[in-house]
Design a protein around this motif. Structure first.
Motif, mmCIF file in Angstrom:
data_model
loop_
_atom_site.group_PDB
_atom_site.id
_atom_site.type_symbol
_atom_site.label_atom_id
_atom_site.label_comp_id
_atom_site.label_asym_id
_atom_site.label_seq_id
_atom_site.Cartn_x
_atom_site.Cartn_y
_atom_site.Cartn_z
ATOM 1 N N THR A 24 3.020 -10.030 -5.753
ATOM 2 C CA THR A 24 2.636 -8.931 -4.872
ATOM 3 C C THR A 24 1.284 -8.362 -5.298
ATOM 4 O O THR A 24 0.663 -8.838 -6.245
ATOM 5 C CB THR A 24 3.696 -7.809 -4.927
ATOM 6 N N GLU A 25 0.865 -7.313 -4.601
ATOM 7 C CA GLU A 25 -0.385 -6.643 -4.946
ATOM 8 C C GLU A 25 -0.175 -5.505 -5.946
ATOM 9 O O GLU A 25 -1.123 -4.792 -6.276
ATOM 10 C CB GLU A 25 -1.039 -6.074 -3.671
ATOM 11 N N ALA A 26 1.052 -5.347 -6.431
ATOM 12 C CA ALA A 26 1.359 -4.229 -7.331
ATOM 13 C C ALA A 26 0.489 -4.198 -8.588
ATOM 14 O O ALA A 26 0.019 -3.122 -8.988
ATOM 15 C CB ALA A 26 2.841 -4.256 -7.713
ATOM 16 N N PRO A 27 0.249 -5.349 -9.269
ATOM 17 C CA PRO A 27 -0.611 -5.300 -10.464
ATOM 18 C C PRO A 27 -2.010 -4.749 -10.175
ATOM 19 O O PRO A 27 -2.586 -4.047 -11.006
ATOM 20 C CB PRO A 27 -0.670 -6.755 -10.921
ATOM 21 N N LEU A 28 -2.546 -5.067 -8.994
ATOM 22 C CA LEU A 28 -3.863 -4.532 -8.619
ATOM 23 C C LEU A 28 -3.825 -3.012 -8.542
ATOM 24 O O LEU A 28 -4.698 -2.322 -9.090
ATOM 25 C CB LEU A 28 -4.301 -5.115 -7.282
ATOM 26 N N PHE A 29 -2.815 -2.482 -7.905
ATOM 27 C CA PHE A 29 -2.718 -1.032 -7.771
ATOM 28 C C PHE A 29 -2.502 -0.363 -9.125
ATOM 29 O O PHE A 29 -2.981 0.748 -9.365
ATOM 30 C CB PHE A 29 -1.591 -0.664 -6.796
ATOM 31 N N ILE A 30 -1.797 -1.047 -10.019
ATOM 32 C CA ILE A 30 -1.577 -0.491 -11.357
ATOM 33 C C ILE A 30 -2.899 -0.409 -12.116
ATOM 34 O O ILE A 30 -3.191 0.586 -12.786
ATOM 35 C CB ILE A 30 -0.537 -1.332 -12.132
ATOM 36 N N ILE A 31 -3.735 -1.451 -12.006
ATOM 37 C CA ILE A 31 -5.041 -1.424 -12.671
ATOM 38 C C ILE A 31 -5.919 -0.324 -12.082
ATOM 39 O O ILE A 31 -6.551 0.445 -12.808
ATOM 40 C CB ILE A 31 -5.755 -2.782 -12.540
ATOM 41 N N LEU A 32 -5.962 -0.246 -10.753
ATOM 42 C CA LEU A 32 -6.778 0.792 -10.112
ATOM 43 C C LEU A 32 -6.296 2.178 -10.506
ATOM 44 O O LEU A 32 -7.105 3.070 -10.792
ATOM 45 C CB LEU A 32 -6.733 0.624 -8.592
#
Length: 493
Positions: free
Chosen positions: A35-43
């Motif tokens: 999913t895109e969850a890791p991206l949102f966690i980094i942001l």
């Protein structure tokens, strides 16, 4: 004192906290990596760290914490903002790139957060041991990121070359640290400075040898002559988002460490508040020679390249040469010019790599041939690339011109270095030649007949415009960035 230190170190602790959170979430929810969850966690991690940095920032104060191992000042705050912005932009670019496979997103995110922590540690270190820990944290993870495409032979080659060269540079630097410690009896920058000030004529050979070795280690991080050889090969073999990050993050951290160690350890403060090199430490002329050599090697080597990633790699070496000119001035104007140029360089260079990443996704190549006619197929991409390259060249109306102008002006105020400013201008003219080859391929050549129509996604268009807009705006209204750079030195000088 420990509580004060933890408060000052809160942004870095937040990064570590999100890193641990992501690690555990991946173990509990394996489907998370698709999913895109890791991206949102980094942001979210980078945004939270930046907000905390703003909340604890006290530009008027210079504060040492953790028994004097780490400095909290306006200078460190400036670089924290830069590192967190670079981490967030890299994550955004990487998740929109086909070079990063969905199954590897969590690993990439963990490594990116780790390296961001190491960069911040480098900028805040006031002790040789802490600096070394920060450098090795960044270096070891960089080796892994360079070889992130395990199935790609070029990526493996880039990682191996980076590892070998990094190990050599690390060995030279730690030996320089040991000589410096044996000579001065201290690992802290201020302790070294106290000894050198009290003993101006003792053991010049040992001191000069240790300085050379320390410089070589730091030069490896910023890709300055003669430790620049790894740059084009690593940039070419690494995934393009990783190469974009390498061109910004580690270089900025290297400059932060470079400035802080020479300011705190090898300078003397005059009554008017200005700094000057210690009488027994020949810094300025050595840096001028290195700056000139770095500019020449970078620009002249870029001329014959057909790989755009290699071309931008050599270009980044040349830009390190420009930034080293600010150290030649060795005053507030010179350091302020370096900080200004780092912000400008972040926008224009990261933007150029972003365009390359999009082309690599589409054409599976970064050769000049792959850029043929792409400006006509994707006008937004073509216009943004033109903005980035014109700014990198230093053409007026773009922020890169202002950056070079303030660097050259700082050098011109320093007696005896007119030749360096002239050389910088001539190198900028040389860079126009190889940058124009990219624009020629994009705009003066038409797409091949029958080629499939290309379309720039909204995802990438937002990222490119977000970098191109400040490249133009701050080229016309540069005062906010200039004042920000000035405030960032308020508790440092």
């Amino acid at each position: 004192e420990i509580l004060i230190g933890l408060k000052v170190f809160a942004p870095e602790l937040v990064i570590v906290g999100f890193l641990v959170l992501l690690f555990f979430l991946d173990g509990i929810f394996p489907k998370l990596r698709h999913t895109e969850a890791p991206l949102f966690i980094i942001l979210l991690a980078c945004f939270s760290a930046a907000v905390l940095t703003y909340c604890i920032a006290k530009p008027e104060k210079y504060q040492l914490v953790f028994s004097g191992l780490i400095a909290h000042d306006s200078f460190a705050v400036f670089f924290r903002y830069l590192f967190f912005a670079a981490g967030a932009a890299t994550a955004y670019l990487a998740y929109g790139s086909s070079e990063l496979k969905a199954k590897s997103r969590v690993e990439f995110s963990l490594l990116l957060l780790c390296i961001t922590f190491g960069l911040s540690l480098m900028a805040m270190a006031t002790n040789l041991l802490v600096l070394y820990i920060g450098i090795e944290t960044v270096s070891i993870i960089s080796f892994v990121l360079a070889g992130f495409h395990r199935e790609d032979a070029r990526s493996n080659e880039a990682s191996f070359k980076y590892l070998v060269f990094g190990a050599m540079a690390s060995g030279l630097m730690i030996y320089g640290f040991s000589l410096l410690y044996g000579y001065t009896g201290s690992l802290s920058y201020t302790g070294i400075n106290t000894f050198l000030t009290a003993n101006p004529g003792a053991a010049p050979l040992t001191l000069n040898l240790s300085l050379i070795l320390v410089y070589l280690g730091l030069a490896y991080k910023i890709a300055a002559f003669p430790m620049h050889f790894w740059t084009p090969d690593v940039y070419e073999g690494s995934p393009t988002p990783v190469a974009a990050f390498f061109s910004i993050g580690p270089k900025a951290a290297g400059f932060a460490a470079f400035v802080r160690i020479f300011r705190d350890a090898f300078s003397t403060k005059a009554a008017d508040g200005s700094f000057a090199p210690l009488a027994n430490v020949p810094i300025v002329h050595a840096v001028a020679v290195v700056s000139a050599a770095t500019m020449l090697v970078g620009n002249l080597s870029a001329i014959g390249q057909r790989s755009v990633k290699r071309m931008l790699g050599y270009s980044s070496i040349a830009h390190v040469g420009y930034m080293l000119m600010g150290l030649v001035a060795y005053d507030q104007s010179g350091l302020q010019a370096i900080l200004f140029y780092l912000v400008a360089y972040y926008a224009m260079n990261f933007g150029a790599f972003w365009v390359v990443s999009i082309v690599v996704d589409i054409k599976n190549s970064d050769d000049l041939e792959a850029f043929k006619g792409i400006g006509w197929s994707m006008p937004v991409l073509g216009v943004c690339m033109g903005i980035f390259l014109f700014s990198l060249t230093g053409i007026p109306l773009f922020v890169g011109f202002i950056g070079k102008f303030v660097l050259f002006a700082a050098v011109l105020k320093t007696p005896g270095f007119l030749w360096l400013a002239i050389l910088g201008v001539l190198n900028s003219v040389v860079s126009l030649y190889y940058y124009s080859k990219i624009l020629k391929a994009m705009w003066l050549e038409r797409p091949e007949e029958g080629a499939a129509p290309l379309r720039l996604s909204v995802y990438h268009a937002v990222g490119l415009i977000a970098l191109a807009a400040p490249t133009v705006i701050f080229g016309l209204f540069y005062t906010p960035i200039w004042n920000f750079a000035e405030r960032s030195l308020s508790a440092f000088l």
